[in-house]
Design an enzyme around this catalytic site. Structure first.
Site, PDB file in Angstrom:
ATOM      1  N   SER A  26     -11.111   0.369   3.286  1.00 25.32           N
ATOM      2  CA  SER A  26     -10.404  -0.015   4.509  1.00 25.32           C
ATOM      3  C   SER A  26      -9.712   1.209   5.092  1.00 25.32           C
ATOM      4  CB  SER A  26      -9.372  -1.103   4.212  1.00 25.32           C
ATOM      5  OG  SER A  26     -10.001  -2.282   3.774  1.00 25.32           O
TER       6      SER A  26
ATOM      7  N   ARG B  92       0.821  -1.217   0.000  1.00 21.84           N
ATOM      8  CA  ARG B  92       0.000   0.000   0.000  1.00 21.84           C
ATOM      9  C   ARG B  92       0.853   1.264   0.000  1.00 21.84           C
ATOM     10  NH1 ARG B  92      -2.311  -3.794  -0.817  1.00 21.84           N
ATOM     11  NH2 ARG B  92      -4.311  -4.574  -0.040  1.00 21.84           N
TER      12      ARG B  92
ATOM     13  N   GLU C  39      -5.046   4.107   6.082  1.00 23.44           N
ATOM     14  CA  GLU C  39      -4.789   3.856   4.666  1.00 23.44           C
ATOM     15  C   GLU C  39      -5.186   5.039   3.788  1.00 23.44           C
ATOM     16  OE1 GLU C  39      -6.070   0.609   1.242  1.00 23.44           O
ATOM     17  OE2 GLU C  39      -5.763  -0.062   3.299  1.00 23.44           O
TER      18      GLU C  39
END
Length: 349
Positions: free
Chosen positions: A243, A165, A341
């Site tokens: 998320s 990520r 995130e």
């Protein structure tokens, strides 16, 4: 030339529905317009927020005191090779539409990323991943405006610094403006090897098996819908940024410490000796149930990783307070610090 408008509220341009007004707002329909907008603002010392699909973004209630450049560029070019295709998409192309086209055309490599909201330009920034695939596995080139030098250039995959990520683009959001992305996709009617147990179970296959592309896409969409992770105006749980926390990656020592606090905790061992832990499990075991919330925001009723603004009455301040409560609760119980995130604008966790 893209027209600048003052006082545009940013909430409606995000999937969370949160965010105050922009001092200036302009939509760029071509790469040249986008480069001109950003370059002129940079030269004038004006802060710039590049806005794509708004699906991985939390914007302050105070809005943005500068130029919001909304990416609306279009175009997909396909170069066929004997065993693969090179697909170059403009940064403003809808990501799921590209994933759906890949399945329809017999291009294998992004089918498990079906249903991910947002635009193509955000995929290398976040190194978008889901259900055992991530875009770093297929990206060969990213065309960018280097805002430091004013140069438009191509960066190969190695220069992108992809990690979980993460990328060089995310490490310095003000440095590069993504203009287009090139993906190398296999010419195959079958998916890549299924690498995620939940997906394998849904498909009724073993890890490593391949399935028809359409079957992989359908199963992924079913799983995402069951978690409120496919945008749906009729489902208030999809008013989220997906998320909210990444899955923590622990060193061997950190994993041993967590084992003392939570024997047998779920984990995914990684090749480098580290261990990935499901953030959703940590959140629930720390006492934060689905549906828990304060004010106008809550944890999704379908998935503990998603923080939602179900009736669009919440504020970014409320969302941040809930996120901090969850982060602090997990840290207190397990000694593990969760990291957000989504990209924060005018806010920090």
């Amino acid at each position: 030339m893209a027209e600048r408008v003052a006082g545009v509220r940013l909430g409606p341009y995000t999937t969370l529905g949160l965010g105050g007004e922009a001092r200036a707002f302009a939509e760029a329909g071509t790469a040249d317009e986008l480069v001109t907008l950003v370059t002129k603002a940079d030269a004038a010392g004006e802060p710039v927020l590049v806005l794509g699909g708004g699906s991985n973004l939390v914007i302050s209630d105070d809005g943005f005191d500068g130029l919001v450049a909304r990416v609306a560029t279009r175009g997909v070019e396909v170069a066929a090779e004997p065993d693969r295709v090179l697909v170059t998409a403009a940064s403003g192309e809808d990501w799921d539409a590209l994933a759906a086209r890949g399945v329809a055309e017999g291009w294998s490599g992004i089918e498990c990323l079906s249903g991910v909201p947002g635009l193509v330009g955000s995929t290398p920034i976040q190194n978008v991943g889901a259900y055992g695939q991530e875009v770093a596995q297929t990206i060969t080139r990213v065309r960018v405006l280097d805002r430091r030098t004013g140069e438009v250039r191509d960066m190969d995959a190695a220069e992108c610094g992809f990690a979980y990520r993460h990328s060089v683009f995310k490490a310095d959001l003000a440095r590069h403006l993504v203009l287009s992305v090139t993906y190398a996709l296999a010419r195959s009617p079958l998916s890549g090897p299924i690498a995620y147990q939940e997906l394998a179970t849904r498909l009724g296959v073993a890890l490593g098996d391949r399935v028809p592309l359409a079957d992989a896409r359908a199963a992924v969409l079913e799983l995402r819908r069951s978690k409120g992770m496919v945008l749906d105006a009729a489902d208030p749980d999809t008013h989220s940024a997906g998320s909210f926390f990444t899955n923590p990656v622990l060193t061997a020592a950190q994993a041993a410490e967590l084992e003392l606090r939570a024997a047998g905790f779920p984990r995914w061992p990684l090749p480098d000796g580290t261990v990935k832990v499901p953030a959703a499990w940590l959140i629930e075991q720390a006492g934060f149930a689905k549906g828990y919330g304060t004010g106008g925001v809550r944890i999704s009723g379908k998935h503990p990783l998603a923080l939602t603004n179900p009736d669009l009455s919440g504020t970014a301040g409320e969302l941040l307070a809930l996120a901090r409560e969850i982060r602090d609760g997990v840290a207190e119980k397990f000694g593990v610090t969760l990291v957000n995130e989504p990209v924060m604008v005018g806010l920090s966790l």
